[in-house]
Design a protein around this motif. Structure first.
Motif, PDB file in Angstrom:
ATOM      1  N   TYR A 234       0.039  -1.429  11.809  1.00 30.09           N
ATOM      2  CA  TYR A 234      -0.390  -0.485  10.774  1.00 30.09           C
ATOM      3  C   TYR A 234      -1.827  -0.016  11.030  1.00 30.09           C
ATOM      4  CZ  TYR A 234      -2.562   1.008   6.451  1.00 30.09           C
ATOM      5  OH  TYR A 234      -3.291   1.711   5.538  1.00 30.09           O
ATOM      6  N   ALA A 235      -2.725  -0.955  11.350  1.00 29.84           N
ATOM      7  CA  ALA A 235      -4.125  -0.605  11.584  1.00 29.84           C
ATOM      8  C   ALA A 235      -4.251   0.382  12.743  1.00 29.84           C
ATOM      9  CB  ALA A 235      -4.940  -1.866  11.861  1.00 29.84           C
ATOM     10  N   CYS A 236      -3.507   0.158  13.821  1.00 20.94           N
ATOM     11  CA  CYS A 236      -3.575   1.059  14.974  1.00 20.94           C
ATOM     12  C   CYS A 236      -2.998   2.430  14.634  1.00 20.94           C
ATOM     13  CB  CYS A 236      -2.831   0.454  16.158  1.00 20.94           C
ATOM     14  SG  CYS A 236      -3.662  -0.988  16.883  1.00 20.94           S
ATOM     15  N   ARG A 237      -1.873   2.442  13.928  1.00 19.15           N
ATOM     16  CA  ARG A 237      -1.302   3.738  13.553  1.00 19.15           C
ATOM     17  C   ARG A 237      -2.223   4.500  12.613  1.00 19.15           C
ATOM     18  NH1 ARG A 237       3.432   3.575  10.733  1.00 19.15           N
ATOM     19  NH2 ARG A 237       3.127   1.413  10.068  1.00 19.15           N
ATOM     20  N   ASP A 238      -2.950   3.786  11.773  1.00 21.16           N
ATOM     21  CA  ASP A 238      -3.863   4.406  10.814  1.00 21.16           C
ATOM     22  C   ASP A 238      -5.014   5.116  11.523  1.00 21.16           C
ATOM     23  OD1 ASP A 238      -5.063   4.987   8.308  1.00 21.16           O
ATOM     24  OD2 ASP A 238      -6.351   3.239   8.516  1.00 21.16           O
ATOM     25  N   GLY A 395       5.759   5.225   7.507  1.00 22.46           N
ATOM     26  CA  GLY A 395       4.523   5.906   7.144  1.00 22.46           C
ATOM     27  C   GLY A 395       3.414   4.927   6.841  1.00 22.46           C
ATOM     28  N   LEU A 396       2.281   5.495   6.433  1.00 22.84           N
ATOM     29  CA  LEU A 396       1.110   4.680   6.114  1.00 22.84           C
ATOM     30  C   LEU A 396       0.904   4.538   4.613  1.00 22.84           C
ATOM     31  CD1 LEU A 396      -1.389   6.140   8.747  1.00 22.84           C
ATOM     32  CD2 LEU A 396      -0.012   4.061   8.932  1.00 22.84           C
ATOM     33  N   GLY A 397       1.932   4.840   3.827  1.00 24.20           N
ATOM     34  CA  GLY A 397       1.760   4.790   2.386  1.00 24.20           C
ATOM     35  C   GLY A 397       1.102   6.056   1.879  1.00 24.20           C
TER      36      GLY A 397
END
Length: 521
Positions: A234-238, A395-397
């Motif tokens: 998640y952190a990398c995709r963000d 998704g990222l929320g």
């Protein structure tokens, strides 16, 4: 509860059936970008300029880097410049929209408090009144800091505070959190991580980390816990638009080591790090940068050709409002374009531009803004926050545009949902062009309805913003120290850092503009 792709597809079908004839139609469409303008470059241009214009400095590209270069020129006493921007609004990935009077981001939505390595960004924040020195210490204007509660995660069927999965995780998971925290501290002790990256050396360790994917490094270190791996993905995709199997191990560690490290539960206060945010996201910053030089910004222009000569630079651009081609003659040019575009429009581009274009890959992104006439009913657990993330989702929320409001009565709002697509970039770019806006609307609704089954009831409109080449991804081998100048051309774009965040783009743009302002004659 772990969310799976088939669960989301099932939810999408149920949602479509439930909505038939029972709720008002949800309007919407594509907004914010014009892919056809960029696609003009797919065909060789033989356009003859319809008119010629002159300026001392031409800035090609009106994203954060281009706006930073314009500010630096102005601060250096250079007022004779022009900036060409593809879209109808400057700001690049940090622009905003309005949904029935409510501001919302079309891209980046927050800025972490910059460290001392990003002193150019600190100076900007001081200029804009966002921070000031009080009793010898820097104090940020609390109206612009993200209000509490800041982050929450939908995990195991309810909301928990923070984004690191904690509720009910086994002891082995906590042990892996501690192990990863130790490895981040160890890396920070062995080499320097900095943002912007140009203020950190390339060392044998950073080269080794940059040569492998983050997923490979995690496997080698025995960090296989699914909760930790989801969080790191998640952190990398963000930040980077792609997950651990795509970005480098350097990028995965840089995410934490260039800021405040990684802290396992119990090691320190787990409150989220403070960030600056606004209903319109980082457009709050870019709009003010653009306002200071509004008369010199020319929007709706596709840069077709840049040719440097011994005594100047010629830049051809298509004005989409008139259909005419302009030729700009300048003493110098700031090339604040994505590297893949720069390599295409530069005549006889320098070798390092060709090499960078071959090395860099780009993440597509999609941003969906959902306009609600009333607040959502909430699930048990942590209260509604600014950033709301669903464990296991594609998704990222979403972020809530009304979270910064001081009005105690909750009402209409806009939720902004982010979908990074760098893990399968080529296929995603085709889908962004081929799929109707309703396809992406339904994907957003299917994902968010897992936590908010009542989402469709207050939903009025969904605006979709597409970015085919949103940002360079820090894949293995992408960390290179590139030149920043070739004769009369000055290169300023976050691509030259190998990834895209505000601090990187602004610093590179500022340095390019400052270098030009320092020239005599």
């Amino acid at each position: 509860m772990t969310l799976r792709r088939r669960d989301l597809l099932g939810a999408a079908g149920a949602l479509a059936l439930a909505g038939c004839g029972e709720t008002p139609e949800i309007t919407g469409g594509f907004v914010g970008t014009h892919p056809e303008r960029g696609h003009v470059l797919r065909e060789p241009t033989t356009r003859t300029p319809d008119r010629t214009r002159r300026t001392r400095v031409l800035i090609a590209g009106g994203g954060v880097a281009g706006l930073a270069a314009a500010r630096a020129l102005r601060l250096g006493g250079v007022d004779d410049f022009a900036l060409l921007e593809l879209e109808d609004q400057a700001g690049g990935n940090a622009r905003a929209g309005l949904m029935d009077g409510l501001a919302c981001p079309l891209g980046a939505h927050y800025l972490p408090l910059p460290g001392d390595n990003a002193h150019e960004v600190q100076d900007l924040l001081e200029e804009l009144g966002l921070r000031q020195r009080v009793a010898g210490r820097w104090v940020y204007d609390e109206r612009h800091l993200c209000h509490s509660p800041q982050e929450r995660l939908f995990f195991q069927g309810q909301w928990q505070e923070g984004l690191l999965p904690l509720d009910g995780v086994p002891p082995d998971t906590l042990a892996q959190y501690r192990r990863f925290a130790h490895l981040v501290r160890e890396a920070m002790a062995q080499t320097r991580f900095a943002m912007p990256t140009l203020r950190a050396p390339i060392t044998p360790l950073t080269q080794a980390l940059s040569g492998q994917t983050f997923a490979h490094w995690l496997d080698r270190e025995g960090l296989t816990d699914r909760h930790l791996r989801w969080y790191l993905d998640y952190a990398c995709r963000d930040d980077y638009g792609a997950g651990t199997v795509v970005v480098s191990a350097w990028a995965g560690l840089h995410y934490f080591a260039s800021r405040h490290g990684f802290h396992a539960p119990g090691e320190r206060d787990t409150d989220a790090e403070p960030v600056l945010t606004w209903p319109e996201g980082n457009a709050w910053l870019t709009q003010r940068l653009a306002l200071s030089c509004a008369e010199r910004i020319h929007t709706g222009r596709t840069v077709l050709r840049i040719e440097a000569h011994p005594h100047g630079v010629a830049v051809d651009a298509l004005d989409h409002a008139t259909g005419h081609t302009e030729r700009w003659l300048a003493e110098r040019c700031v090339v604040a374009l994505p590297v893949l575009v720069a390599a295409r429009v530069l005549q006889n581009p320098p070798d390092f531009v060709r090499q960078a274009a071959q090395r860099l890959t780009y993440a597509p992104w999609l941003v969906a803004n959902l306009r609600l006439r009333a607040p959502l009913r909430d699930r048990p657990g942590a209260p509604p926050s600014w950033d709301n993330v669903l464990f296991g989702s594609a998704g990222l929320g979403y972020v809530d545009a009304s979270h910064q409001s001081l009005n105690p009565r909750r009402g209409a709002t806009v939720l902004t949902w982010y979908l990074p697509l760098g893990d399968a970039a080529a296929a995603a770019r085709r889908a962004l062009l081929d799929k109707p806006w309703t396809h992406w609307r339904d994907q957003a609704l299917a994902e968010l309805s897992v936590a908010h089954p009542d989402l469709r009831e207050p939903l009025q409109r969904v605006d979709i913003t597409r970015y085919g080449h949103a940002m360079a991804m820090p894949t293995p081998g992408a960390q290179v120290v590139w030149p920043t100048r070739a004769g009369r051309l000055h290169f300023a774009q976050s691509d030259w850092s190998g990834y895209s965040v505000f601090e990187e783009a602004f610093t590179r743009g500022h340095l390019a503009g400052a270098a030009i302002a320092g020239f005599k004659g």
